[in-house]
Write an enzyme that holds these catalytic residues in place. Structure first.
Site, PDB file in Angstrom:
ATOM      1  NE  ARG A  90       2.162  35.375 -25.543  1.00  0.00           N
ATOM      2  CZ  ARG A  90       1.739  34.464 -26.536  1.00  0.00           C
ATOM      3  NH1 ARG A  90       0.576  33.985 -26.711  1.00  0.00           N
ATOM      4  NH2 ARG A  90       2.760  34.289 -27.516  1.00  0.00           N
ATOM      5  NE  ARG A 104      -6.574  29.243 -31.016  1.00  0.00           N
ATOM      6  CZ  ARG A 104      -7.269  29.596 -32.084  1.00  0.00           C
ATOM      7  NH1 ARG A 104      -7.893  28.918 -32.888  1.00  0.00           N
ATOM      8  NH2 ARG A 104      -7.323  31.006 -32.235  1.00  0.00           N
ATOM      9  CE  LYS A 161      -5.788  32.923 -19.500  1.00  0.00           C
ATOM     10  NZ  LYS A 161      -5.381  33.807 -20.622  1.00  0.00           N
TER      11      LYS A 161
END
Length: 331
Positions: free
Chosen positions: A119, A325, A188
């Site tokens: 992204r 975040r 992630k």
């Protein structure tokens, strides 16, 4: 013996340069060059005295027929086509080049991407035969405006598939990340990228790309500048097949997309909440020039992120406008 066959031979066990050269009808020097090319593509290959070349960690190769055969009949019926490529610039980019089927889904996987994208233009590390690089192209009714929730729906399907495979700690970080939460914060595991086009109030097409870390090679890990994890690290010693992971994801994703096309985002809101890694957590929302701090409150009905700002105002943010975040606690 092409590169796929060479790698398949090494999956079977160590092989000497002489044996590989004989099987390939090439010189040992030519085989060495091909081994070096595989190393540069991200495959860790060791040279062991007396044993020859050997893989430094287990891996398997993708097989379109094995993936298709592992799907439930109803999901398999929704496939217009399923292909596996050896190396592409990007599975999303390739599907954007191809016509989208009028009915069903076109699925493409690759062993390697040379221009994998995340992204907001970020690079997605795509070493050879290490992870899952999967894209799906599909037509949707109702116009472009309805497609804003696609990354949420695809994320739910992927998270539910991984949970079904025993990865209970997988969560979703709005709008498009698969993560694992632990004492170090969010790491992630994967990401989604939605691209496409069409008419505002008419037919639309979307390409849904999923990148999922399965077995991260050390060479690729050294280039990553954010906390990450992979399936192999989440369950050390567990037998892990990328074909099984791909089939599990598609078995959830194909019917989820049918439901989304029929009923929109509403049926998925509670399912998303079960995986929401941000709800109830302090977050920082970053726009083009502004930063907003507050407490994440979950999803709005249209898939926007609800945040109670530090001044008490509740705001809604949409995926194309901002990045988010999770704020780290003060030390």
């Amino acid at each position: 013996m092409d590169d796929r066959a060479l790698l398949q031979r090494l999956i079977q066990g160590p092989a000497t340069g002489d044996a590989l050269a004989s099987a390939a009808g090439q010189t040992r020097a030519a085989v060495w060059k091909r081994i070096e090319a595989l190393r540069e593509a991200g495959v860790a290959i060791e040279a062991k005295p007396g044993r020859g070349y050997a893989l430094a960690q287990p891996l398997d190769l993708l097989d379109a027929e094995a993936i298709r055969a592992a799907l439930p009949a109803a999901a398999r019926a929704r496939l217009a086509e399923l292909d596996v490529a050896w190396s592409l610039d990007s599975t999303n980019t390739e599907l954007l080049r191809r016509p989208t089927p009028a009915d069903g889904a076109l699925v493409l996987l690759a062993e390697r991407q040379t221009g994998g994208r995340g992204r907001r233009g970020r690079v997605w590390a795509s070493p050879l035969a290490a992870h899952l690089y999967l894209s799906l192209a599909r037509s949707f009714g109702g116009g472009l405006a309805r497609l804003g929730g696609l990354s949420l729906v695809a994320g739910i399907a992927a998270a539910e598939a991984l949970q079904g495979l025993g990865y209970a700690d997988v969560r979703l970080k709005w709008p498009n990340d698969l993560v694992v939460t632990d004492g170090a914060g969010l790491r992630k595991l994967g990401g989604l990228l939605i691209e496409g086009g069409g008419e505002y109030a008419g037919p639309a097409r979307a390409v849904i790309g999923l990148g999922l870390n399965v077995r991260m090679p050390a060479q690729a890990a050294a280039a990553i500048d954010q906390p990450w994890c992979d399936l192999a690290g989440l369950a050390p010693g567990r037998a892990l097949s990328r074909n099984a992971v791909a089939a599990a994801v598609l078995a959830r994703l194909l019917p989820a997309l049918d439901e989304f096309d029929r009923a929109g985002l509403e049926p998925f809101l509670d399912r998303y909440a079960a995986f929401d890694a941000l709800a109830g957590q302090p977050v920082s929302v970053h726009g083009a020039e502004l930063r907003h701090d507050g407490l994440a409150l979950g999803l709005a009905d249209d898939g926007a992120l609800r945040v109670r700002l530090d001044d008490g105002e509740e705001r809604r943010f949409h995926a194309g406008e901002v990045s988010v975040r999770r704020a780290e606690p003060a030390r």
